[in-house]
Scaffold this motif. Sequence first.
Motif, PDB file in Angstrom:
ATOM      1  N   LYS A 174      -3.715  82.932  50.710  1.00 41.75           N
ATOM      2  CA  LYS A 174      -4.261  82.700  49.381  1.00 41.75           C
ATOM      3  C   LYS A 174      -3.103  82.385  48.444  1.00 41.75           C
ATOM      4  O   LYS A 174      -2.362  83.266  48.021  1.00 41.75           O
ATOM      5  CB  LYS A 174      -5.029  83.935  48.900  1.00 41.75           C
ATOM      6  N   GLY A 175      -2.930  81.102  48.168  1.00 42.95           N
ATOM      7  CA  GLY A 175      -1.803  80.685  47.351  1.00 42.95           C
ATOM      8  C   GLY A 175      -2.146  79.514  46.451  1.00 42.95           C
ATOM      9  O   GLY A 175      -3.300  79.124  46.304  1.00 42.95           O
ATOM     10  N   GLU A 176      -1.101  78.932  45.879  1.00 40.25           N
ATOM     11  CA  GLU A 176      -1.265  77.835  44.919  1.00 40.25           C
ATOM     12  C   GLU A 176      -0.209  76.780  45.200  1.00 40.25           C
ATOM     13  O   GLU A 176       0.965  77.088  45.398  1.00 40.25           O
ATOM     14  CB  GLU A 176      -1.113  78.390  43.496  1.00 40.25           C
ATOM     15  N   LYS A 186       4.140  85.294  41.364  1.00 34.49           N
ATOM     16  CA  LYS A 186       4.063  84.331  42.460  1.00 34.49           C
ATOM     17  C   LYS A 186       5.429  83.686  42.676  1.00 34.49           C
ATOM     18  O   LYS A 186       6.122  83.336  41.717  1.00 34.49           O
ATOM     19  CB  LYS A 186       3.024  83.251  42.165  1.00 34.49           C
ATOM     20  N   VAL A 187       5.793  83.518  43.943  1.00 33.67           N
ATOM     21  CA  VAL A 187       7.065  82.879  44.297  1.00 33.67           C
ATOM     22  C   VAL A 187       6.786  81.760  45.293  1.00 33.67           C
ATOM     23  O   VAL A 187       5.796  81.777  46.035  1.00 33.67           O
ATOM     24  CB  VAL A 187       8.052  83.897  44.900  1.00 33.67           C
ATOM     25  N   SER A 188       7.686  80.774  45.302  1.00 28.51           N
ATOM     26  CA  SER A 188       7.565  79.663  46.237  1.00 28.51           C
ATOM     27  C   SER A 188       8.067  80.109  47.603  1.00 28.51           C
ATOM     28  O   SER A 188       9.198  80.588  47.739  1.00 28.51           O
ATOM     29  CB  SER A 188       8.381  78.463  45.738  1.00 28.51           C
ATOM     30  N   VAL A 189       7.223  79.941  48.610  1.00 29.25           N
ATOM     31  CA  VAL A 189       7.607  80.337  49.964  1.00 29.25           C
ATOM     32  C   VAL A 189       7.932  79.140  50.842  1.00 29.25           C
ATOM     33  O   VAL A 189       8.581  79.285  51.884  1.00 29.25           O
ATOM     34  CB  VAL A 189       6.504  81.185  50.622  1.00 29.25           C
ATOM     35  N   ALA A 190       7.487  77.938  50.458  1.00 30.41           N
ATOM     36  CA  ALA A 190       7.756  76.748  51.273  1.00 30.41           C
ATOM     37  C   ALA A 190       7.690  75.505  50.395  1.00 30.41           C
ATOM     38  O   ALA A 190       6.951  75.457  49.402  1.00 30.41           O
ATOM     39  CB  ALA A 190       6.765  76.627  52.418  1.00 30.41           C
ATOM     40  N   THR A 191       8.494  74.503  50.794  1.00 24.44           N
ATOM     41  CA  THR A 191       8.529  73.225  50.089  1.00 24.44           C
ATOM     42  C   THR A 191       8.326  72.109  51.095  1.00 24.44           C
ATOM     43  O   THR A 191       8.962  72.080  52.153  1.00 24.44           O
ATOM     44  CB  THR A 191       9.867  73.030  49.368  1.00 24.44           C
ATOM     45  N   CYS A 192       7.422  71.186  50.752  1.00 22.80           N
ATOM     46  CA  CYS A 192       7.148  70.031  51.612  1.00 22.80           C
ATOM     47  C   CYS A 192       7.559  68.776  50.865  1.00 22.80           C
ATOM     48  O   CYS A 192       7.155  68.565  49.708  1.00 22.80           O
ATOM     49  CB  CYS A 192       5.665  69.982  51.970  1.00 22.80           C
ATOM     50  N   PHE A 236       3.058  78.430  46.431  1.00 24.87           N
ATOM     51  CA  PHE A 236       3.362  79.710  45.793  1.00 24.87           C
ATOM     52  C   PHE A 236       2.371  80.777  46.251  1.00 24.87           C
ATOM     53  O   PHE A 236       1.163  80.517  46.330  1.00 24.87           O
ATOM     54  CB  PHE A 236       3.295  79.575  44.267  1.00 24.87           C
ATOM     55  N   VAL A 237       2.894  81.967  46.517  1.00 20.83           N
ATOM     56  CA  VAL A 237       2.062  83.117  46.884  1.00 20.83           C
ATOM     57  C   VAL A 237       2.658  84.367  46.256  1.00 20.83           C
ATOM     58  O   VAL A 237       3.798  84.361  45.762  1.00 20.83           O
ATOM     59  CB  VAL A 237       1.957  83.301  48.414  1.00 20.83           C
ATOM     60  N   ILE A 238       1.882  85.443  46.289  1.00 23.87           N
ATOM     61  CA  ILE A 238       2.398  86.775  45.986  1.00 23.87           C
ATOM     62  C   ILE A 238       2.722  87.408  47.330  1.00 23.87           C
ATOM     63  O   ILE A 238       1.810  87.784  48.080  1.00 23.87           O
ATOM     64  CB  ILE A 238       1.373  87.614  45.210  1.00 23.87           C
ATOM     65  N   PRO A 239       3.995  87.517  47.695  1.00 24.28           N
ATOM     66  CA  PRO A 239       4.344  87.976  49.048  1.00 24.28           C
ATOM     67  C   PRO A 239       3.790  89.367  49.349  1.00 24.28           C
ATOM     68  O   PRO A 239       3.808  90.264  48.501  1.00 24.28           O
ATOM     69  CB  PRO A 239       5.878  87.982  49.033  1.00 24.28           C
ATOM     70  N   SER A 240       3.294  89.523  50.561  1.00 21.56           N
ATOM     71  CA  SER A 240       2.766  90.812  51.002  1.00 21.56           C
ATOM     72  C   SER A 240       3.054  90.977  52.489  1.00 21.56           C
ATOM     73  O   SER A 240       3.371  90.011  53.199  1.00 21.56           O
ATOM     74  CB  SER A 240       1.264  90.914  50.741  1.00 21.56           C
ATOM     75  N   ARG A 241       2.921  92.218  52.946  1.00 16.06           N
ATOM     76  CA  ARG A 241       3.168  92.522  54.355  1.00 16.06           C
ATOM     77  C   ARG A 241       2.233  91.745  55.267  1.00 16.06           C
ATOM     78  O   ARG A 241       2.614  91.318  56.361  1.00 16.06           O
ATOM     79  CB  ARG A 241       2.997  94.030  54.576  1.00 16.06           C
ATOM     80  N   GLU A 242       0.991  91.524  54.831  1.00 16.01           N
ATOM     81  CA  GLU A 242      -0.001  90.834  55.664  1.00 16.01           C
ATOM     82  C   GLU A 242       0.373  89.374  55.914  1.00 16.01           C
ATOM     83  O   GLU A 242      -0.156  88.737  56.836  1.00 16.01           O
ATOM     84  CB  GLU A 242      -1.375  90.920  55.018  1.00 16.01           C
ATOM     85  N   MET A 243       1.261  88.800  55.104  1.00 13.21           N
ATOM     86  CA  MET A 243       1.632  87.387  55.257  1.00 13.21           C
ATOM     87  C   MET A 243       2.697  87.168  56.324  1.00 13.21           C
ATOM     88  O   MET A 243       2.961  86.020  56.690  1.00 13.21           O
ATOM     89  CB  MET A 243       2.139  86.837  53.920  1.00 13.21           C
ATOM     90  N   HIS A 244       3.294  88.247  56.807  1.00  9.36           N
ATOM     91  CA  HIS A 244       4.350  88.097  57.804  1.00  9.36           C
ATOM     92  C   HIS A 244       3.799  87.443  59.075  1.00  9.36           C
ATOM     93  O   HIS A 244       2.741  87.812  59.583  1.00  9.36           O
ATOM     94  CB  HIS A 244       4.936  89.469  58.130  1.00  9.36           C
TER      95      HIS A 244
END
Length: 487
Positions: free
Chosen positions: A188-190, A164-170, A210-218
Amino acid sequence: MTMAVPTTLWIYLMAVYISGSNCQMVQMDATKSGYVGSQVELRCLFMNIPGVKISQVTWQKFLNGSKQNVAIVNPTMGVSVLNPFKERVTFKLQAVQEKTPSLEDTTIVFSNLQLSDEAAYICEYTTFPAGNRENMVNLTVFARPEIQMIQSAPTIVAQSSSLKVSVATCLAANGKPPGVITWETTLKGEERTEEIPHSNGTVTVRSDYFVIPSREMHKQKLTCIVTYNNDTTKDTIILNVQYNPVVKIEGFDGNWYLNRQDKLGLTCTTEANPPVTHFEWRLLNGSMPAGVEIRNNTLSFKGPVTNDLTGTYVCEATNSIGTRSGQVEVNVTEKPLPQGVSGETIGIVGGVVAAGLIAGVAVVVFLVYRRQQKTRTERDNELTDLPPAHKLVPPLRRNTDFKGHLTSDDIQVFHPDKEVEEMREVDLHPPYYDMASSFSDKLDSDPKDHDVQYAELDTSVLASSPCPRSSILSGDLVEYATIQPSL
């Protein structure tokens, strides 16, 4: 001297009266609040009574047990606002600053509130002859958090691992009290949230998603929601996820036949982020046939179709993330398929036929079942309509007092050949015979309780009987006898 006593007594009585009503003389709000940078009024009213003279009004800041003068009003000296409040504190009414000031309302106005302004403030009146009278207001200063949402990394790459990687910070920075961060998304993330306190009393809240990046998340939306003192603020970003090409080859319709004249070709379609920059075509286990023209993602065939076009064609697509391939198997037939018929059409027709067969079998099974049910019901009705003489008579109550032995006179033999004509008139399933009638005379003549018992006899016992036996039924002869007790 005679006038001094009444005057002194009057001053004493006035001081006692004012002292008893001190809480009503200076009126203020118990609490006030405001946001950093805003403006707030601190109300102070003096309920004057005849004979009381106001000589001075002093505003003080009370913090941690110590007092600090803010502003002073004196009828003779005028108005004075002290540092560091001089630029931000004023008296609300202009009458306070006149040569002959009116001091019953000495409300002050705080502008550009700061966190350091949070404290208790005292409004004190100096009077004669009542002395000093004061009241207090508690000022609370809020700080709205600075809300910011950023993409954690400039590039998010889809991966096959479960990391899992961080994709956004608030961020809800420097809030007092701290803000509350929640997330709104279909991903589906944390979320992981922490609070960072500061020396000035504010708190910064940080939440990473945090998410596991995938093509569907684009191009999926990710919204940060910050709630602060019943106020809600939203900030949304659209994820930019980079991924390898997804490759598909189109153009083969399953009906390539020898000498087909129309122009044929294959197209390599892709889905990729970033876009594909390079295409490469090849034929598995062989070289490209003559007359093939390759232009980026297209493969064109010139001239009529020949067997040379048969084979597995592979298209490799490359972007900055990686290379992926797709393939198609091309088969060349001698003759064209029937017009309008393709592999897809045949599959659809086959599915419809299969469904029809299943439905037909189900209908046949249902009809057979209904027919069996109907036949069984009719057979039961026929048995119900039999004459009483051919129905099985249930056994009478057994007489437990009966004891004895059978003699030859006690056995009555039933011979089916004597009643053939009568039984043929009735369709018996199976044949029944009333064996209780032989006792009818005795039962009618004697009200005593008798038992009627039935027994299936071995025909060999009756072999010596003078009466010939015959059966209208095929198979072994089954004979019945009525066993009578001795009377």
